[in-house]
Design a protein around this motif. Structure first.
Motif, PDB file in Angstrom:
ATOM      1  N   ASP A   1      44.546  37.098 -11.545  1.00  0.00           N
ATOM      2  CA  ASP A   1      44.391  38.209 -10.607  1.00  0.00           C
ATOM      3  C   ASP A   1      42.923  38.204 -10.206  1.00  0.00           C
ATOM      4  O   ASP A   1      42.069  38.696 -10.938  1.00  0.00           O
ATOM      5  N   TYR A   2      42.628  37.599  -9.057  1.00  0.00           N
ATOM      6  CA  TYR A   2      41.245  37.387  -8.613  1.00  0.00           C
ATOM      7  C   TYR A   2      40.740  38.606  -7.855  1.00  0.00           C
ATOM      8  O   TYR A   2      41.370  39.066  -6.906  1.00  0.00           O
ATOM      9  N   GLY A   3      39.599  39.126  -8.294  1.00  0.00           N
ATOM     10  CA  GLY A   3      38.988  40.264  -7.622  1.00  0.00           C
ATOM     11  C   GLY A   3      37.508  40.034  -7.392  1.00  0.00           C
ATOM     12  O   GLY A   3      36.943  39.045  -7.860  1.00  0.00           O
ATOM     13  N   GLU A   4      36.890  40.957  -6.681  1.00  0.00           N
ATOM     14  CA  GLU A   4      35.459  40.834  -6.373  1.00  0.00           C
ATOM     15  C   GLU A   4      34.597  40.783  -7.625  1.00  0.00           C
ATOM     16  O   GLU A   4      33.642  40.015  -7.696  1.00  0.00           O
TER      17      GLU A   4
ATOM     18  N   GLY B   1      41.455  38.779 -13.777  1.00  0.00           N
ATOM     19  CA  GLY B   1      42.417  38.976 -14.858  1.00  0.00           C
ATOM     20  C   GLY B   1      43.136  37.666 -15.129  1.00  0.00           C
ATOM     21  O   GLY B   1      43.502  36.952 -14.200  1.00  0.00           O
ATOM     22  N   VAL B   2      43.313  37.357 -16.420  1.00  0.00           N
ATOM     23  CA  VAL B   2      43.943  36.097 -16.816  1.00  0.00           C
ATOM     24  C   VAL B   2      45.170  36.394 -17.676  1.00  0.00           C
ATOM     25  O   VAL B   2      45.104  37.203 -18.600  1.00  0.00           O
ATOM     26  N   ALA B   3      46.275  35.724 -17.362  1.00  0.00           N
ATOM     27  CA  ALA B   3      47.488  35.818 -18.179  1.00  0.00           C
ATOM     28  C   ALA B   3      48.002  34.392 -18.397  1.00  0.00           C
ATOM     29  O   ALA B   3      47.784  33.507 -17.568  1.00  0.00           O
ATOM     30  N   ILE B   4      48.665  34.186 -19.527  1.00  0.00           N
ATOM     31  CA  ILE B   4      49.199  32.878 -19.895  1.00  0.00           C
ATOM     32  C   ILE B   4      50.676  33.051 -20.255  1.00  0.00           C
ATOM     33  O   ILE B   4      51.053  34.018 -20.911  1.00  0.00           O
ATOM     34  N   SER B   5      51.490  32.081 -19.853  1.00  0.00           N
ATOM     35  CA  SER B   5      52.903  32.135 -20.224  1.00  0.00           C
ATOM     36  C   SER B   5      53.095  31.590 -21.633  1.00  0.00           C
ATOM     37  O   SER B   5      52.231  30.894 -22.163  1.00  0.00           O
TER      38      SER B   5
ATOM     39  N   GLU C   1      42.745  37.611 -20.992  1.00  0.00           N
ATOM     40  CA  GLU C   1      41.396  38.151 -20.973  1.00  0.00           C
ATOM     41  C   GLU C   1      41.008  38.545 -19.563  1.00  0.00           C
ATOM     42  O   GLU C   1      41.725  38.279 -18.608  1.00  0.00           O
ATOM     43  N   VAL C   2      39.854  39.184 -19.462  1.00  0.00           N
ATOM     44  CA  VAL C   2      39.273  39.529 -18.173  1.00  0.00           C
ATOM     45  C   VAL C   2      37.929  38.825 -18.086  1.00  0.00           C
ATOM     46  O   VAL C   2      37.103  38.951 -18.991  1.00  0.00           O
ATOM     47  N   ILE C   3      37.744  38.062 -17.032  1.00  0.00           N
ATOM     48  CA  ILE C   3      36.468  37.379 -16.809  1.00  0.00           C
ATOM     49  C   ILE C   3      35.640  38.262 -15.883  1.00  0.00           C
ATOM     50  O   ILE C   3      35.995  38.469 -14.723  1.00  0.00           O
ATOM     51  N   ASP C   4      34.556  38.806 -16.415  1.00  0.00           N
ATOM     52  CA  ASP C   4      33.653  39.654 -15.635  1.00  0.00           C
ATOM     53  C   ASP C   4      32.617  38.746 -14.977  1.00  0.00           C
ATOM     54  O   ASP C   4      31.839  38.084 -15.663  1.00  0.00           O
ATOM     55  N   LYS C   5      32.613  38.710 -13.656  1.00  0.00           N
ATOM     56  CA  LYS C   5      31.736  37.791 -12.926  1.00  0.00           C
ATOM     57  C   LYS C   5      30.257  38.104 -13.129  1.00  0.00           C
ATOM     58  O   LYS C   5      29.421  37.225 -12.952  1.00  0.00           O
ATOM     59  N   LYS C   6      29.934  39.341 -13.500  1.00  0.00           N
ATOM     60  CA  LYS C   6      28.532  39.680 -13.764  1.00  0.00           C
ATOM     61  C   LYS C   6      28.067  39.082 -15.087  1.00  0.00           C
ATOM     62  O   LYS C   6      26.897  38.779 -15.259  1.00  0.00           O
ATOM     63  N   LEU C   7      29.000  38.926 -16.019  1.00  0.00           N
ATOM     64  CA  LEU C   7      28.658  38.424 -17.347  1.00  0.00           C
ATOM     65  C   LEU C   7      28.876  36.923 -17.492  1.00  0.00           C
ATOM     66  O   LEU C   7      28.206  36.270 -18.294  1.00  0.00           O
TER      67      LEU C   7
ATOM     68  N   ASP D   1      42.978  44.565 -15.069  1.00  0.00           N
ATOM     69  CA  ASP D   1      43.032  43.257 -14.411  1.00  0.00           C
ATOM     70  C   ASP D   1      43.890  42.272 -15.208  1.00  0.00           C
ATOM     71  O   ASP D   1      44.637  41.482 -14.643  1.00  0.00           O
ATOM     72  N   LYS D   2      43.762  42.339 -16.534  1.00  0.00           N
ATOM     73  CA  LYS D   2      44.561  41.481 -17.409  1.00  0.00           C
ATOM     74  C   LYS D   2      46.046  41.832 -17.272  1.00  0.00           C
ATOM     75  O   LYS D   2      46.899  40.954 -17.208  1.00  0.00           O
TER      76      LYS D   2
END
Length: 137
Positions: free
Chosen positions: A7-10, A14-18, A29-35, A120-121
């Motif tokens: 789930d790509y956002g500004e 958000g990341v999900a795995i089957s 997990e959630v990848i925070d682009k600032k971090l 987001d996750k």
């Protein structure tokens, strides 16, 4: 092999795995682009870690089916991801996934600060589950 949903956002991805059978989606997990300076690198790490062979990127469409600026950003992101990973990357209609995630969290009486951390996750998991369900029919 597994499928990854993004789930790509500004600000966050958000990341999900089957699961290995491709039946269920779990938020990862959630990848925070600032971090995280190199979000594509982080996604590549997750792809290797979870043995992913297919990636789904949510495509936000307007309710009338047209694609706006955030949809254009997702298309460009999916193209960069395809180049980086060398894997199939598909766009998937994600209309209302964040709304559905928000509603679920509100019904579960999750606090606003907690919702912000997992929305987001959860949206990625709903998006991926929608994709998996369509493939099992």
């Amino acid at each position: 092999m597994r499928t990854m949903g993004l789930d790509y956002g500004e600000r966050r991805i958000g990341v999900a795995i089957s699961d290995a059978f491709g039946w269920t989606a779990q938020g990862s997990e959630v990848i925070d682009k600032k971090l995280v300076k190199d979000e594509l690198g982080r996604i590549e790490e997750l792809v290797k870690l979870h043995e992913v062979d297919n990636v789904i990127v949510g495509l936000p469409k307007n309710m009338n089916g047209t694609i706006g600026p955030s949809g254009e950003n997702c298309i460009a992101f999916a193209e960069r991801l395809k180049q980086k990973l060398g894997l199939p990357v598909q766009l998937w209609d994600e209309r209302l996934t964040t709304v559905a995630a928000e509603r679920t969290l509100l019904e579960a009486d999750v606090s606003r600060s907690k919702r912000k951390q997992v929305i987001d996750k959860m949206a990625a998991a709903i998006l991926l589950q929608s994709y998996l369900d369509s493939k099992s029919k």
